[in-house]
Design a protein around this motif. Structure first.
Motif, PDB file in Angstrom:
ATOM      1  N   ARG A 133      29.403 -13.054 -18.952  1.00 64.41           N
ATOM      2  CA  ARG A 133      29.382 -11.768 -18.258  1.00 64.41           C
ATOM      3  C   ARG A 133      29.744 -10.617 -19.208  1.00 64.41           C
ATOM      4  NH1 ARG A 133      26.811 -14.249 -15.221  1.00 64.41           N
ATOM      5  NH2 ARG A 133      27.345 -14.938 -13.111  1.00 64.41           N
ATOM      6  N   PHE A 134      30.687 -10.876 -20.119  1.00 66.30           N
ATOM      7  CA  PHE A 134      31.086  -9.848 -21.086  1.00 66.30           C
ATOM      8  C   PHE A 134      29.909  -9.479 -21.991  1.00 66.30           C
ATOM      9  CE2 PHE A 134      32.497  -9.241 -25.542  1.00 66.30           C
ATOM     10  CZ  PHE A 134      33.002  -7.952 -25.415  1.00 66.30           C
ATOM     11  N   LYS A 135      29.189 -10.485 -22.474  1.00 67.52           N
ATOM     12  CA  LYS A 135      28.036 -10.222 -23.342  1.00 67.52           C
ATOM     13  C   LYS A 135      26.951  -9.448 -22.595  1.00 67.52           C
ATOM     14  CE  LYS A 135      28.539 -14.117 -26.545  1.00 67.52           C
ATOM     15  NZ  LYS A 135      27.917 -15.353 -27.075  1.00 67.52           N
ATOM     16  N   GLU A 136      26.743  -9.813 -21.339  1.00 62.93           N
ATOM     17  CA  GLU A 136      25.749  -9.118 -20.517  1.00 62.93           C
ATOM     18  C   GLU A 136      26.114  -7.643 -20.359  1.00 62.93           C
ATOM     19  OE1 GLU A 136      25.780 -11.348 -16.924  1.00 62.93           O
ATOM     20  OE2 GLU A 136      24.586 -13.010 -17.716  1.00 62.93           O
ATOM     21  N   GLN A 137      27.399  -7.375 -20.142  1.00 60.83           N
ATOM     22  CA  GLN A 137      27.867  -6.001 -19.968  1.00 60.83           C
ATOM     23  C   GLN A 137      27.687  -5.200 -21.252  1.00 60.83           C
ATOM     24  OE1 GLN A 137      28.613  -4.425 -17.385  1.00 60.83           O
ATOM     25  NE2 GLN A 137      29.838  -2.649 -17.973  1.00 60.83           N
ATOM     26  N   ALA A 138      28.017  -5.805 -22.392  1.00 59.00           N
ATOM     27  CA  ALA A 138      27.858  -5.120 -23.682  1.00 59.00           C
ATOM     28  C   ALA A 138      26.388  -4.784 -23.931  1.00 59.00           C
ATOM     29  CB  ALA A 138      28.394  -6.005 -24.801  1.00 59.00           C
ATOM     30  N   LYS A 139      25.513  -5.707 -23.555  1.00 63.72           N
ATOM     31  CA  LYS A 139      24.068  -5.504 -23.748  1.00 63.72           C
ATOM     32  C   LYS A 139      23.555  -4.370 -22.866  1.00 63.72           C
ATOM     33  CE  LYS A 139      19.759  -8.130 -24.035  1.00 63.72           C
ATOM     34  NZ  LYS A 139      19.122  -9.468 -23.839  1.00 63.72           N
ATOM     35  N   VAL A 140      24.029  -4.309 -21.612  1.00 65.53           N
ATOM     36  CA  VAL A 140      23.622  -3.256 -20.689  1.00 65.53           C
ATOM     37  C   VAL A 140      24.019  -1.885 -21.224  1.00 65.53           C
ATOM     38  CG1 VAL A 140      24.112  -2.246 -18.410  1.00 65.53           C
ATOM     39  CG2 VAL A 140      23.612  -4.679 -18.608  1.00 65.53           C
ATOM     40  N   ILE A 141      25.212  -1.798 -21.803  1.00 61.92           N
ATOM     41  CA  ILE A 141      25.714  -0.529 -22.329  1.00 61.92           C
ATOM     42  C   ILE A 141      24.999  -0.142 -23.617  1.00 61.92           C
ATOM     43  CG2 ILE A 141      27.785   0.629 -23.245  1.00 61.92           C
ATOM     44  CD1 ILE A 141      29.445  -1.128 -21.370  1.00 61.92           C
ATOM     45  N   GLY A 142      24.449  -1.136 -24.320  1.00 55.43           N
ATOM     46  CA  GLY A 142      23.745  -0.862 -25.570  1.00 55.43           C
ATOM     47  C   GLY A 142      24.603  -1.024 -26.805  1.00 55.43           C
ATOM     48  N   LEU A 143      25.680  -1.800 -26.662  1.00 56.05           N
ATOM     49  CA  LEU A 143      26.565  -2.055 -27.799  1.00 56.05           C
ATOM     50  C   LEU A 143      26.172  -3.343 -28.509  1.00 56.05           C
ATOM     51  CD1 LEU A 143      29.991  -1.222 -26.128  1.00 56.05           C
ATOM     52  CD2 LEU A 143      28.924   0.055 -27.987  1.00 56.05           C
ATOM     53  N   PRO A 144      26.579  -3.506 -29.779  1.00 57.47           N
ATOM     54  CA  PRO A 144      26.360  -4.794 -30.451  1.00 57.47           C
ATOM     55  C   PRO A 144      26.997  -5.909 -29.634  1.00 57.47           C
ATOM     56  CG  PRO A 144      27.144  -3.150 -32.010  1.00 57.47           C
ATOM     57  CD  PRO A 144      27.274  -2.534 -30.648  1.00 57.47           C
ATOM     58  N   VAL A 145      26.278  -6.980 -29.392  1.00 58.17           N
ATOM     59  CA  VAL A 145      26.804  -8.069 -28.572  1.00 58.17           C
ATOM     60  C   VAL A 145      27.728  -8.939 -29.419  1.00 58.17           C
ATOM     61  CG1 VAL A 145      26.228 -10.097 -27.185  1.00 58.17           C
ATOM     62  CG2 VAL A 145      24.779  -8.065 -27.084  1.00 58.17           C
ATOM     63  N   ILE A 146      28.985  -8.986 -29.014  1.00 59.35           N
ATOM     64  CA  ILE A 146      29.971  -9.814 -29.697  1.00 59.35           C
ATOM     65  C   ILE A 146      30.543 -10.813 -28.697  1.00 59.35           C
ATOM     66  CG2 ILE A 146      30.563  -8.011 -31.366  1.00 59.35           C
ATOM     67  CD1 ILE A 146      33.088  -7.439 -29.710  1.00 59.35           C
ATOM     68  N   ARG A 147      31.301 -11.780 -29.173  1.00 57.18           N
ATOM     69  CA  ARG A 147      31.946 -12.748 -28.283  1.00 57.18           C
ATOM     70  C   ARG A 147      33.181 -12.102 -27.644  1.00 57.18           C
ATOM     71  NH1 ARG A 147      33.808 -17.170 -32.259  1.00 57.18           N
ATOM     72  NH2 ARG A 147      34.613 -15.248 -33.160  1.00 57.18           N
ATOM     73  N   PHE A 148      33.586 -12.645 -26.511  1.00 54.69           N
ATOM     74  CA  PHE A 148      34.823 -12.166 -25.894  1.00 54.69           C
ATOM     75  C   PHE A 148      35.990 -12.350 -26.864  1.00 54.69           C
ATOM     76  CE2 PHE A 148      38.668 -12.448 -23.370  1.00 54.69           C
ATOM     77  CZ  PHE A 148      38.518 -11.392 -22.475  1.00 54.69           C
TER      78      PHE A 148
END
Length: 374
Positions: free
Chosen positions: A300-315
């Motif tokens: 869910r954290f990765k999905e949220q980062a992707k929606v915002i347009g940030l580099p996808v990192i691990r929790f």
């Protein structure tokens, strides 16, 4: 010198025999024999060594026990020493990567050459990362160290082997502006508070998901790490990852404010859901009070980062982000190490060495300012 040397009439080789004491189970005399020495001199040398080991008390009767049998007993003891999840992981690694190759070997047949061959096989055929191979061999090393203590073998064969070199992967973290972007655009995100705790404290995911309200003192502004949720989300472990991880973390006013808002929201959910609510006193939980599945939180954290347009990192990288930002703010490394629950300052420095070059530049500038008169 005790023992005897005889020439074998059938083979023409030399054999030795020596009494090694009585069998404790039968009371009968036990004798050790070795055959096939090419010369009498070789047989004499071998007999002298055996005598020396017997006199010094270092002689170990070669065990006929196979590795599988020993490991089965070892894992039973291990059950009392490590967490349930750690035991499951170690059993899996043994069953998949050690047992098929050397499981049926006798303990006294396993030497450094056998272990080195196992490592080579794992590198070539198992498609494993060097770090995974290191974990596999580490299990074997600890187990066979116990075999040495039990006097089943004389030396640990894993001690003198070469492991594949581990390639350090580049640590990916967010900078301050990216953290700000995430937090300002995620207030309606179900797991916002979990992310905020990670950013503000550097706590591990299992520590955050195991955190209870009774582990918080909002008046004193501290969090006590006393419990963790295991990686499969099925059980809690008292304490933390290791001794140094059981710690106290001081928290900011901003985090305290959000925790109060979050607690109010949980109270509302509890009243709404009524009887089915499972009150485990968890700070981060489902709307029914149950632990959150760790992989689900990560996804869910990765999905949220992707929606915002940030580099996808691990929790888990939020923990690294916390540490990196503190180092960039010139916070004492000892304090950072304590917050993270590292066993030593050196561990912190080694892990976050990527931040040091920019800090070195800052030091140079500060020296220029300090000695302007020169």
């Amino acid at each position: 010198m005790k023992g005897s040397i005889t020439k074998n009439k059938k083979t023409g080789k030399w054999d030795i025999a020596i009494d090694i004491g009585n069998d404790p189970s039968t009371g009968k005399r036990k004798q050790k024999r070795k055959r096939g020495f090419s010369t009498k001199k070789e047989a004499e040398i071998a007999l002298t060594r055996l005598n020396g080991d017997l006199i010094e008390g270092t002689y170990i009767d070669p065990s006929k026990k196979k590795l599988n049998e020993f490991m089965e007993e070892w894992f039973e003891t291990r059950r009392m020493q490590v967490s349930r999840r750690t035991l499951i992981n170690q059993l899996s690694l043994f069953n998949h990567h050690i047992k098929p190759h050397i499981g049926f070997s006798r303990l006294n047949e396993i030497n450094p050459s056998v272990i080195q061959k196992l490592i080579t096989t794992l590198v070539k055929n198992a498609n494993l990362q060097p770090s995974s191979i290191s974990k596999i061999i580490a299990i074997l090393k600890v187990a066979l160290e116990k075999a040495v203590k039990l006097q089943l073998i004389k030396v640990n064969p894993v001690t003198n082997v070469d492991l594949p070199r581990e390639n350090k992967t580049e640590m990916i973290v967010w900078d301050k502006s990216q953290v700000d972007t995430f937090l300002s655009n995620s207030k309606k995100f179900r797991h916002y508070t979990a992310c905020l705790i990670a950013v503000y404290t550097g706590m591990r995911k299992g520590e955050i998901l195991g955190l209870r309200w009774k582990d918080l003192d909002l008046e004193k502004k501290v969090i006590y790490i006393r419990q963790t949720l295991e990686s499969d989300g099925k059980a809690f472990k008292a304490g933390a990852k290791n001794t140094s991880s059981v710690r106290t973390i001081h928290i900011s006013n901003q985090l305290i404010s959000q925790l109060k808002v979050h607690r109010k929201k949980l109270t509302e959910e509890r009243l709404k859901n009524g009887t089915p609510y499972n009150d485990l006193d968890l700070v981060i939980c489902t709307k029914y009070g149950n632990p959150i599945d760790p992989p689900t939180l990560s996804r869910r954290f990765k999905e949220q980062a992707k929606v915002i347009g940030l580099p996808v990192i691990r929790f888990h990288d939020l923990r690294h982000t916390h540490a990196t930002l503190l180092i960039e703010q010139n916070v004492n490394v000892k304090i950072i190490s304590e917050r993270l629950g590292h066993s030593s300052i050196q561990m912190t420095l080694d892990r976050y060495s990527h931040v040091l070059p920019s800090m070195q530049q800052d030091v140079a500038k500060q020296l220029d300012n300090l000695f302007k008169s020169l």
